[in-house]
Design a protein around this motif. Structure first.
Motif, PDB file in Angstrom:
ATOM      1  N   GLY A 124     -10.177 -11.048   0.877  1.00  0.00           N
ATOM      2  CA  GLY A 124     -11.072  -9.663   1.168  1.00  0.00           C
ATOM      3  C   GLY A 124     -10.383  -8.634   2.861  1.00  0.00           C
ATOM      4  N   ILE A 125      -9.233  -7.820   2.394  1.00  0.00           N
ATOM      5  CA  ILE A 125      -8.079  -7.872   3.769  1.00  0.00           C
ATOM      6  C   ILE A 125      -8.547  -5.732   3.650  1.00  0.00           C
ATOM      7  CG2 ILE A 125      -7.140  -9.786   4.179  1.00  0.00           C
ATOM      8  CD1 ILE A 125      -4.746  -7.968   3.904  1.00  0.00           C
ATOM      9  N   LEU A 126      -8.391  -5.713   5.414  1.00  0.00           N
ATOM     10  CA  LEU A 126      -9.025  -4.231   5.273  1.00  0.00           C
ATOM     11  C   LEU A 126     -10.213  -3.937   4.227  1.00  0.00           C
ATOM     12  CD1 LEU A 126      -5.645  -2.984   5.098  1.00  0.00           C
ATOM     13  CD2 LEU A 126      -6.684  -2.955   6.915  1.00  0.00           C
ATOM     14  N   GLY A 127     -11.247  -3.886   4.899  1.00  0.00           N
ATOM     15  CA  GLY A 127     -12.740  -3.600   4.283  1.00  0.00           C
ATOM     16  C   GLY A 127     -12.950  -4.108   2.877  1.00  0.00           C
ATOM     17  N   THR A 128     -11.806  -4.944   2.278  1.00  0.00           N
ATOM     18  CA  THR A 128     -12.217  -5.237   0.636  1.00  0.00           C
ATOM     19  C   THR A 128     -13.418  -6.205   1.163  1.00  0.00           C
ATOM     20  OG1 THR A 128      -9.991  -4.676   0.108  1.00  0.00           O
ATOM     21  CG2 THR A 128     -11.462  -6.202  -1.031  1.00  0.00           C
ATOM     22  N   PRO A 129     -14.649  -6.781   0.166  1.00  0.00           N
ATOM     23  CA  PRO A 129     -15.177  -7.963   0.432  1.00  0.00           C
ATOM     24  C   PRO A 129     -14.699  -8.853  -0.447  1.00  0.00           C
ATOM     25  CG  PRO A 129     -15.945  -6.525  -1.324  1.00  0.00           C
ATOM     26  CD  PRO A 129     -15.121  -5.406  -0.487  1.00  0.00           C
ATOM     27  N   SER A 130     -15.004 -10.139  -0.018  1.00  0.00           N
ATOM     28  CA  SER A 130     -14.088 -11.981  -0.087  1.00  0.00           C
ATOM     29  C   SER A 130     -15.057 -11.633  -1.884  1.00  0.00           C
ATOM     30  CB  SER A 130     -14.805 -12.474   0.845  1.00  0.00           C
ATOM     31  OG  SER A 130     -16.577 -12.419   0.528  1.00  0.00           O
ATOM     32  N   VAL A 145       0.914  -1.136  -0.001  1.00  0.00           N
ATOM     33  CA  VAL A 145      -0.260   0.077  -0.339  1.00  0.00           C
ATOM     34  C   VAL A 145       0.898   1.081   0.308  1.00  0.00           C
ATOM     35  CG1 VAL A 145      -1.733   1.541   1.215  1.00  0.00           C
ATOM     36  CG2 VAL A 145      -1.810  -1.494   0.930  1.00  0.00           C
ATOM     37  N   LYS A 146       1.549   1.238   0.880  1.00  0.00           N
ATOM     38  CA  LYS A 146       2.868   2.491   1.378  1.00  0.00           C
ATOM     39  C   LYS A 146       3.239   2.499  -0.476  1.00  0.00           C
ATOM     40  CE  LYS A 146       5.449   2.598   4.938  1.00  0.00           C
ATOM     41  NZ  LYS A 146       6.615   2.304   5.404  1.00  0.00           N
ATOM     42  N   MET A 205     -12.786   4.763 -16.811  1.00  0.00           N
ATOM     43  CA  MET A 205     -12.319   4.804 -15.848  1.00  0.00           C
ATOM     44  C   MET A 205     -13.038   5.285 -14.224  1.00  0.00           C
ATOM     45  SD  MET A 205      -8.609   6.813 -16.567  1.00  0.00           S
ATOM     46  CE  MET A 205      -7.588   6.127 -17.788  1.00  0.00           C
ATOM     47  N   SER A 206     -12.963   4.713 -13.057  1.00  0.00           N
ATOM     48  CA  SER A 206     -14.130   5.080 -12.272  1.00  0.00           C
ATOM     49  C   SER A 206     -13.355   4.501 -10.794  1.00  0.00           C
ATOM     50  CB  SER A 206     -15.118   4.328 -12.085  1.00  0.00           C
ATOM     51  OG  SER A 206     -15.140   2.923 -11.921  1.00  0.00           O
ATOM     52  N   HIS A 207     -13.880   5.457  -9.634  1.00  0.00           N
ATOM     53  CA  HIS A 207     -13.391   5.669  -8.580  1.00  0.00           C
ATOM     54  C   HIS A 207     -13.236   4.204  -7.824  1.00  0.00           C
ATOM     55  CE1 HIS A 207     -13.348   5.794  -3.844  1.00  0.00           C
ATOM     56  NE2 HIS A 207     -12.742   6.099  -3.976  1.00  0.00           N
ATOM     57  N   LEU A 208     -12.044   3.733  -7.746  1.00  0.00           N
ATOM     58  CA  LEU A 208     -11.607   2.523  -6.697  1.00  0.00           C
ATOM     59  C   LEU A 208     -11.462   2.479  -5.706  1.00  0.00           C
ATOM     60  CD1 LEU A 208     -11.708  -0.884  -7.405  1.00  0.00           C
ATOM     61  CD2 LEU A 208      -9.904  -1.093  -8.367  1.00  0.00           C
ATOM     62  N   PRO A 209     -12.274   2.258  -4.406  1.00  0.00           N
ATOM     63  CA  PRO A 209     -11.136   2.248  -3.109  1.00  0.00           C
ATOM     64  C   PRO A 209     -10.164   1.181  -3.204  1.00  0.00           C
ATOM     65  CG  PRO A 209     -13.923   1.569  -3.106  1.00  0.00           C
ATOM     66  CD  PRO A 209     -13.370   1.935  -4.300  1.00  0.00           C
ATOM     67  N   LEU A 210      -9.447   1.391  -1.625  1.00  0.00           N
ATOM     68  CA  LEU A 210      -8.498   0.528  -1.744  1.00  0.00           C
ATOM     69  C   LEU A 210      -8.750  -1.144  -1.735  1.00  0.00           C
ATOM     70  CD1 LEU A 210      -5.517   0.188  -0.813  1.00  0.00           C
ATOM     71  CD2 LEU A 210      -6.079   0.371   1.225  1.00  0.00           C
ATOM     72  N   THR A 211      -8.216  -1.409  -2.317  1.00  0.00           N
ATOM     73  CA  THR A 211      -9.344  -3.055  -2.385  1.00  0.00           C
ATOM     74  C   THR A 211      -6.972  -3.399  -2.475  1.00  0.00           C
ATOM     75  OG1 THR A 211     -10.237  -2.349  -4.190  1.00  0.00           O
ATOM     76  CG2 THR A 211     -10.289  -4.611  -3.463  1.00  0.00           C
ATOM     77  N   ILE A 212      -7.749  -4.832  -1.685  1.00  0.00           N
ATOM     78  CA  ILE A 212      -6.633  -5.787  -0.968  1.00  0.00           C
ATOM     79  C   ILE A 212      -7.005  -7.109  -1.123  1.00  0.00           C
ATOM     80  CG2 ILE A 212      -5.361  -6.300   0.325  1.00  0.00           C
ATOM     81  CD1 ILE A 212      -5.443  -3.156   1.792  1.00  0.00           C
ATOM     82  N   PHE A 213      -6.640  -8.105  -2.038  1.00  0.00           N
ATOM     83  CA  PHE A 213      -7.179  -9.161  -2.321  1.00  0.00           C
ATOM     84  C   PHE A 213      -5.724 -10.665  -1.729  1.00  0.00           C
ATOM     85  CE2 PHE A 213     -10.516  -8.086  -4.634  1.00  0.00           C
ATOM     86  CZ  PHE A 213     -11.819  -8.764  -3.940  1.00  0.00           C
ATOM     87  N   ILE A 214      -6.312 -11.355  -1.168  1.00  0.00           N
ATOM     88  CA  ILE A 214      -5.104 -12.547  -0.545  1.00  0.00           C
ATOM     89  C   ILE A 214      -5.426 -13.852  -0.916  1.00  0.00           C
ATOM     90  CG2 ILE A 214      -3.672 -13.993   1.023  1.00  0.00           C
ATOM     91  CD1 ILE A 214      -4.114 -11.800   2.214  1.00  0.00           C
ATOM     92  N   ASN A 215      -4.832 -14.154  -2.048  1.00  0.00           N
ATOM     93  CA  ASN A 215      -5.087 -15.125  -3.161  1.00  0.00           C
ATOM     94  C   ASN A 215      -6.069 -15.338  -3.743  1.00  0.00           C
ATOM     95  OD1 ASN A 215      -3.228 -16.814  -1.474  1.00  0.00           O
ATOM     96  ND2 ASN A 215      -4.512 -17.840  -0.053  1.00  0.00           N
ATOM     97  N   PRO A 216      -6.352 -14.558  -4.214  1.00  0.00           N
ATOM     98  CA  PRO A 216      -7.503 -13.525  -4.890  1.00  0.00           C
ATOM     99  C   PRO A 216      -7.332 -14.497  -6.277  1.00  0.00           C
ATOM    100  CG  PRO A 216      -5.534 -12.514  -5.691  1.00  0.00           C
ATOM    101  CD  PRO A 216      -5.293 -13.187  -5.138  1.00  0.00           C
ATOM    102  N   GLN A 217      -8.767 -15.360  -7.139  1.00  0.00           N
ATOM    103  CA  GLN A 217      -8.776 -16.057  -8.379  1.00  0.00           C
ATOM    104  C   GLN A 217      -9.516 -15.009  -9.500  1.00  0.00           C
ATOM    105  OE1 GLN A 217     -10.418 -19.976  -8.578  1.00  0.00           O
ATOM    106  NE2 GLN A 217      -9.440 -19.954  -5.693  1.00  0.00           N
ATOM    107  N   ILE A 218      -9.648 -14.886 -10.117  1.00  0.00           N
ATOM    108  CA  ILE A 218     -10.276 -13.761 -11.373  1.00  0.00           C
ATOM    109  C   ILE A 218     -11.527 -14.520 -12.223  1.00  0.00           C
ATOM    110  CG2 ILE A 218      -8.774 -13.903 -13.604  1.00  0.00           C
ATOM    111  CD1 ILE A 218      -9.605 -10.632 -13.782  1.00  0.00           C
TER     112      ILE A 218
END
Length: 203
Positions: A143-149, A49-50, A94-107
């Motif tokens: 999803g972490i820090l408020g990111t949905p799964s 994030v930093k 384009m559009s606003h995308l709030p901070l989004t963090i995924f561990i082990n994501p699938q698409i």
């Protein structure tokens, strides 16, 4: 104003790894269940994030900081609208995308429609090329820090997700680009300075 990052000589770095670094061609490893809540993973995410915000970019995958783990961070802040003309902002969806963090994501691709737009990468610094990406995707994972799964993304946000997911599989955008569109984004500056322009790898 961004604060200056002190150099780190071991991952997770304060800089982006560059094409040629073997870590960018690895298939990143899943984060095991017992490590997900560990301080190690928290520190890696915090660093991601930093660096994302320091370089004012829209996405980072852990391998780009030298860590071959399946973690991605994305953010398209409202203020970035000012960096594009209204026409480009609308054309690229384009559009606003709030901070989004995924561990082990699938698409999952949920639309056959594709768009071709210029795309760059902090790990191929100083260049861009046109890349076709699907218009709509669904990302699932931890999803972490408020990111949905689970998250559905459209347009440019879907492009960001596809780009970062590629990094987890050892794929860089130049593998998907229209080769004839590959461009050094500072070519005009290079000419204007008699070849004395520099591509910076830090900020």
């Amino acid at each position: 104003m961004c604060t200056e990052l002190s150099p780190l000589t071991a991952p997770p770095y304060n800089h982006f790894t560059q094409i040629g670094d073997p870590v960018l061609r690895l298939c990143a490893e899943e984060v095991s269940a017992e490590r997900i809540a560990s301080q190690e993973i928290k520190d890696i995410v915090e660093q991601m994030v930093k660096v994302l915000r320091h370089y004012d970019c829209v996405g980072v995958a852990a391998p780009q900081l030298g860590v071959p783990m399946r973690i991605i961070v994305m953010e398209f802040r409202e203020g970035k609208r000012e960096q594009f003309t209204p026409e480009v902002y609308e054309e690229r969806k384009m559009s606003h995308l709030p901070l989004t963090i995924f561990i082990n994501p699938q698409i999952e691709i949920i639309s056959d429609k594709q768009h071709t737009h210029p795309e760059g990468c902090m790990s191929v610094r100083g260049y861009s090329a046109k890349v076709s990406r699907y218009d709509r995707v669904r990302v699932t994972g931890i999803g972490i820090l408020g990111t949905p799964s689970e998250l559905e993304l459209v347009g440019w946000s879907a492009r960001i997700a596809q780009h970062e997911m590629d990094h987890l599989n050892g794929i860089v955008y130049i593998d998907r680009m229209d080769v004839s569109s590959f461009t050094c984004i500072t070519w005009q500056q290079i000419n204007a300075t008699g070849g004395r322009a520099v591509i910076s790898f830090e900020k």
